[in-house]
Write an enzyme that holds these catalytic residues in place. Structure first.
Site, PDB file in Angstrom:
ATOM      1  N   ARG A 173      16.124  69.692 128.345  1.00  0.00           N
ATOM      2  CA  ARG A 173      14.663  69.502 128.359  1.00  0.00           C
ATOM      3  C   ARG A 173      14.243  69.264 129.811  1.00  0.00           C
ATOM      4  O   ARG A 173      15.096  68.898 130.645  1.00  0.00           O
ATOM      5  CB  ARG A 173      14.283  68.286 127.512  1.00  0.00           C
ATOM      6  CG  ARG A 173      14.521  68.503 126.041  1.00  0.00           C
ATOM      7  CD  ARG A 173      14.258  67.222 125.247  1.00  0.00           C
ATOM      8  NE  ARG A 173      14.673  67.373 123.857  1.00  0.00           N
ATOM      9  CZ  ARG A 173      15.138  66.382 123.113  1.00  0.00           C
ATOM     10  NH1 ARG A 173      15.246  65.158 123.604  1.00  0.00           N
ATOM     11  NH2 ARG A 173      15.481  66.595 121.868  1.00  0.00           N
ATOM     12  N   ARG A 266       6.074  63.369 121.310  1.00  0.00           N
ATOM     13  CA  ARG A 266       7.059  63.466 122.402  1.00  0.00           C
ATOM     14  C   ARG A 266       6.891  64.789 123.145  1.00  0.00           C
ATOM     15  O   ARG A 266       7.101  64.857 124.359  1.00  0.00           O
ATOM     16  CB  ARG A 266       8.483  63.322 121.838  1.00  0.00           C
ATOM     17  CG  ARG A 266       9.535  63.173 122.907  1.00  0.00           C
ATOM     18  CD  ARG A 266      10.897  62.814 122.362  1.00  0.00           C
ATOM     19  NE  ARG A 266      11.524  63.932 121.651  1.00  0.00           N
ATOM     20  CZ  ARG A 266      12.709  63.874 121.052  1.00  0.00           C
ATOM     21  NH1 ARG A 266      13.395  62.749 121.064  1.00  0.00           N
ATOM     22  NH2 ARG A 266      13.218  64.929 120.444  1.00  0.00           N
ATOM     23  N   ARG A 277      14.042  69.788 112.585  1.00  0.00           N
ATOM     24  CA  ARG A 277      14.431  68.387 112.727  1.00  0.00           C
ATOM     25  C   ARG A 277      13.882  67.541 111.568  1.00  0.00           C
ATOM     26  O   ARG A 277      14.557  66.644 111.085  1.00  0.00           O
ATOM     27  CB  ARG A 277      13.942  67.837 114.077  1.00  0.00           C
ATOM     28  CG  ARG A 277      14.887  68.206 115.191  1.00  0.00           C
ATOM     29  CD  ARG A 277      14.257  68.190 116.570  1.00  0.00           C
ATOM     30  NE  ARG A 277      15.133  68.948 117.463  1.00  0.00           N
ATOM     31  CZ  ARG A 277      16.058  68.420 118.240  1.00  0.00           C
ATOM     32  NH1 ARG A 277      16.192  67.136 118.300  1.00  0.00           N
ATOM     33  NH2 ARG A 277      16.841  69.168 118.975  1.00  0.00           N
TER      34      ARG A 277
HETATM   35  N1  LIG Z   1      27.948  64.385 116.487  1.00  0.00           N
HETATM   36  C1  LIG Z   1      27.292  64.255 117.632  1.00  0.00           C
HETATM   37  N2  LIG Z   1      25.960  64.186 117.629  1.00  0.00           N
HETATM   38  C2  LIG Z   1      25.326  64.037 118.815  1.00  0.00           C
HETATM   39  C3  LIG Z   1      26.021  63.940 120.033  1.00  0.00           C
HETATM   40  N3  LIG Z   1      25.121  63.780 121.034  1.00  0.00           N
HETATM   41  C4  LIG Z   1      23.911  63.771 120.451  1.00  0.00           C
HETATM   42  N4  LIG Z   1      24.025  63.922 119.110  1.00  0.00           N
HETATM   43  C5  LIG Z   1      22.983  63.932 118.096  1.00  0.00           C
HETATM   44  O1  LIG Z   1      22.358  65.193 118.101  1.00  0.00           O
HETATM   45  C6  LIG Z   1      21.020  65.040 117.622  1.00  0.00           C
HETATM   46  C7  LIG Z   1      20.071  65.797 118.493  1.00  0.00           C
HETATM   47  O2  LIG Z   1      20.033  65.199 119.756  1.00  0.00           O
HETATM   48  P1  LIG Z   1      19.018  65.721 120.870  1.00  0.00           P
HETATM   49  O3  LIG Z   1      19.147  67.201 120.987  1.00  0.00           O
HETATM   50  O4  LIG Z   1      19.199  64.926 122.100  1.00  0.00           O
HETATM   51  O5  LIG Z   1      17.594  65.484 120.217  1.00  0.00           O
HETATM   52  P2  LIG Z   1      16.811  64.152 119.788  1.00  0.00           P
HETATM   53  O6  LIG Z   1      17.635  63.409 118.797  1.00  0.00           O
HETATM   54  O7  LIG Z   1      15.581  64.718 119.182  1.00  0.00           O
HETATM   55  O8  LIG Z   1      16.529  63.360 121.005  1.00  0.00           O
HETATM   56  C8  LIG Z   1      20.781  63.531 117.546  1.00  0.00           C
HETATM   57  O9  LIG Z   1      20.916  63.133 116.191  1.00  0.00           O
HETATM   58  C9  LIG Z   1      21.867  62.935 118.361  1.00  0.00           C
HETATM   59  O10 LIG Z   1      22.236  61.648 117.903  1.00  0.00           O
HETATM   60  C10 LIG Z   1      27.443  63.998 119.989  1.00  0.00           C
HETATM   61  O11 LIG Z   1      28.147  63.911 120.985  1.00  0.00           O
HETATM   62  N5  LIG Z   1      28.012  64.149 118.779  1.00  0.00           N
HETATM   63  N1  LIG Z   2       8.676  51.982 117.447  1.00  0.00           N
HETATM   64  C1  LIG Z   2       8.078  53.023 117.999  1.00  0.00           C
HETATM   65  N2  LIG Z   2       6.743  53.189 117.827  1.00  0.00           N
HETATM   66  C2  LIG Z   2       6.098  54.254 118.365  1.00  0.00           C
HETATM   67  N3  LIG Z   2       6.700  55.212 119.120  1.00  0.00           N
HETATM   68  C3  LIG Z   2       8.010  55.093 119.320  1.00  0.00           C
HETATM   69  C4  LIG Z   2       8.779  54.002 118.779  1.00  0.00           C
HETATM   70  N4  LIG Z   2      10.058  54.160 119.152  1.00  0.00           N
HETATM   71  C5  LIG Z   2      10.112  55.295 119.903  1.00  0.00           C
HETATM   72  N5  LIG Z   2       8.890  55.846 120.014  1.00  0.00           N
HETATM   73  C6  LIG Z   2       8.527  57.108 120.666  1.00  0.00           C
HETATM   74  O1  LIG Z   2       8.977  58.163 119.805  1.00  0.00           O
HETATM   75  C7  LIG Z   2       9.430  59.277 120.554  1.00  0.00           C
HETATM   76  C8  LIG Z   2      10.851  59.606 120.111  1.00  0.00           C
HETATM   77  O2  LIG Z   2      11.736  58.598 120.587  1.00  0.00           O
HETATM   78  P1  LIG Z   2      13.164  58.954 121.116  1.00  0.00           P
HETATM   79  O3  LIG Z   2      13.731  57.709 121.690  1.00  0.00           O
HETATM   80  O4  LIG Z   2      13.106  60.159 122.008  1.00  0.00           O
HETATM   81  O5  LIG Z   2      13.886  59.348 119.753  1.00  0.00           O
HETATM   82  P2  LIG Z   2      15.358  59.905 119.454  1.00  0.00           P
HETATM   83  O6  LIG Z   2      16.206  59.622 120.647  1.00  0.00           O
HETATM   84  O7  LIG Z   2      15.786  59.147 118.251  1.00  0.00           O
HETATM   85  O8  LIG Z   2      15.186  61.362 119.192  1.00  0.00           O
HETATM   86  C9  LIG Z   2       9.315  58.913 122.015  1.00  0.00           C
HETATM   87  O9  LIG Z   2       8.157  59.498 122.543  1.00  0.00           O
HETATM   88  C10 LIG Z   2       9.203  57.383 122.006  1.00  0.00           C
HETATM   89  O10 LIG Z   2       8.447  56.906 123.092  1.00  0.00           O
END
Ligand SMILES: Nc1nc2c(ncn2[C@@H]2O[C@H](COP(=O)(O)OP(=O)(O)O)[C@@H](O)[C@H]2O)c(=O)[nH]1
Ligand SMILES: Nc1ncnc2c1ncn2[C@@H]1O[C@H](COP(=O)(O)OP(=O)(O)O)[C@@H](O)[C@H]1O
Length: 399
Positions: A173, A266, A277
């Site tokens: 990203r 986000r 998702r």
């Molecule tokens: N099994 C596994 N899942 C992962 C790993 N790293 C990230 N994830 C998971 O992959 C999913 C997608 O992550 P990401 O692409 O960063 O998107 P986000 O969760 O929307 O921020 C999330 O559920 C993460 O917890 C990994 O090393 N192993």
């Molecule tokens: N408790 C909350 N209330 C409102 N917004 C939140 C809260 N926790 C996280 N966010 C917002 O939600 C979005 C997704 O959070 P993020 O940490 O990227 O989620 P994930 O890592 O689980 O995908 C971000 O923009 C973050 O600032």
């Protein structure tokens, strides 16, 4: 009562083992377990790490095993004590935090790796006195706030936590940096590395491959920090079944509507990715709540409240500022020592110059060993008897 001292061959004699020549053997030691003699020491090719060769007595041949885990660097001499599923290695003339190592030969991790590779595998893990904090696995649907909560934790306690940087085949990203947020890689490369056994776990999530390498977890342990893994439910299940002992936390959204709002606000995903998702989120939440994988479920409604509950789970509530970092307990072994084993006790006899025998003993208790690669072999206990001229770091002497 106690057993006879373990077979210790300190510095392989005459450069020969079962009639086979060993070159440049000064810093090598062997430990025999069953039919196998493990020859451990500085490599003949001048590389800096400690290498391992196995002489299989039943076959009468040398085997060069695949070595997992971070290899220790060479030193002035080694002692090896065979234990049940691993060999304790004491490095002479090394820094206190680099003296106790384990060569795993039949642990759960090694057996898993042998199954994957179909060949001989050994693995290094560093020994830790006492029980180092367990890694923390955080899972939950996309957009629930995992990354936000982890960032808060790392910001408040920078010296305490380290993030396990996963590999992924998804595109970065805008603000994401390679090697910091993820190791961005290609599918064919990652598949090859999975086959080579480099990953502790991996899963296909939202159409891309994600995985935690053994090295990612070890790098954090090497920095003396508690490892945080942000992985999906499938990954959490694999880690639960692995040799990595961890605390498993599942983060839940207050509602699907709120989850969708967070994902959309986000603004990092396309419409198609958001829909994927959200579809996956329902199944993830169901599995997270019902599976036996997770120790705790946290609802992230109000961010600050959820963060406080997370800190409480990790024993960090009540800290107004970052807790003082208490250094790990270390033993500083003298250069000259002999080693023997009685039951689960390793007796290290510390000989001062001019003395033949010493009244200074360090007794290592290996009865409660836990963990191993990746991370650390924990649960070593010790007792020091006598007066130590070179001192013991971070401990009270018993006399
Ligand atoms: N099994 C596994 N899942 C992962 C790993 N790293 C990230 N994830 C998971 O992959 C999913 C997608 O992550 P990401 O692409 O960063 O998107 P986000 O969760 O929307 O921020 C999330 O559920 C993460 O917890 C990994 O090393 N192993
Ligand atoms: N408790 C909350 N209330 C409102 N917004 C939140 C809260 N926790 C996280 N966010 C917002 O939600 C979005 C997704 O959070 P993020 O940490 O990227 O989620 P994930 O890592 O689980 O995908 C971000 O923009 C973050 O600032």
């Amino acid at each position: 009562m106690g057993e006879a001292p373990a077979l210790l061959v300190d510095d392989v004699q005459d450069g020969a083992l079962n009639g086979l020549e060993l070159k440049n053997v000064t810093c090598k030691t062997t430990a025999t377990v069953g039919d196998k003699a493990y020859v451990i020491g500085g490599a003949d090719d001048g590389t800096l790490s400690i290498e391992v060769q196995i002489f299989d007595r039943s076959l009468g041949e040398w085997v060069r095993p695949t070595v997992r885990g971070t290899k220790p660097v060479s030193c002035n001499g080694l002692s090896a004590v065979p234990l049940e599923d691993r060999i304790l290695i004491l490095k002479k003339g090394s820094k206190p935090d680099d003296q106790i190592w384990f060569l795993e030969i039949d642990t759960q991790y090694v057996r898993q790796q042998q199954k994957i590779l179909g060949s001989e595998v050994v693995a290094w893990s560093k020994g830790v006195i006492g029980n180092a904090e367990k890694p923390v696995v955080i899972s939950g649907p996309s957009g629930v706030g995992k990354g936000t909560l982890i960032s808060m934790l790392m910001k408040e306690f920078p010296s305490m936590f380290g993030f396990s940087v996963s590999h992924t085949t998804r595109a970065p990203r805008g603000m994401e940096k390679d090697g910091v947020h993820y190791h961005f890689t290609e599918k064919s490369i990652m598949e090859k590395e999975i086959k080579e056994g480099k990953f502790l776990e991996f899963a296909s999530v939202h159409g891309n491959l994600y995985g935690t390498s053994v090295e990612a977890v070890e790098l954090v342990a090497d920095a003396g920090k508690r490892c945080i893994l942000d992985i999906d439910v499938q990954g959490a299940r694999s880690v639960r079944a692995s040799s990595l002992e961890a605390i498993f936390i599942f983060i839940c959204p207050p509602s699907m509507e709120e989850l969708e709002k967070r994902l959309r606000d986000r603004g990092t995903e396309t419409e198609e990715q958001i829909l994927k998702r959200l579809r996956n989120a329902e199944a993830e939440i169901e599995q997270g709540k019902s599976s036996q994988v997770f120790d705790f479920i946290l609802y992230n409604e109000k961010l600050e409240e959820c963060y406080e509950r997370l800190k409480k789970l990790l024993g960090l509530d009540g800290f107004i500022t970052a807790p003082p970092k208490s250094g790990p307990i270390e033993i500083d072994l003298p250069m000259d020592h002999s080693v023997s084993k009685i039951d689960n006790k390793i007796i290290i006899n510390c000989i001062s110059s001019g003395e033949k025998e010493s009244k200074n003993l360090i007794i290592l208790d290996v009865s409660s060993l836990k963990g191993g690669v990746p991370g650390r072999t924990r649960g070593l206990n010790f007792q020091a008897i006598g007066s130590f001229s070179n001192g013991l770091n971070g401990i009270d002497q018993l006399s």
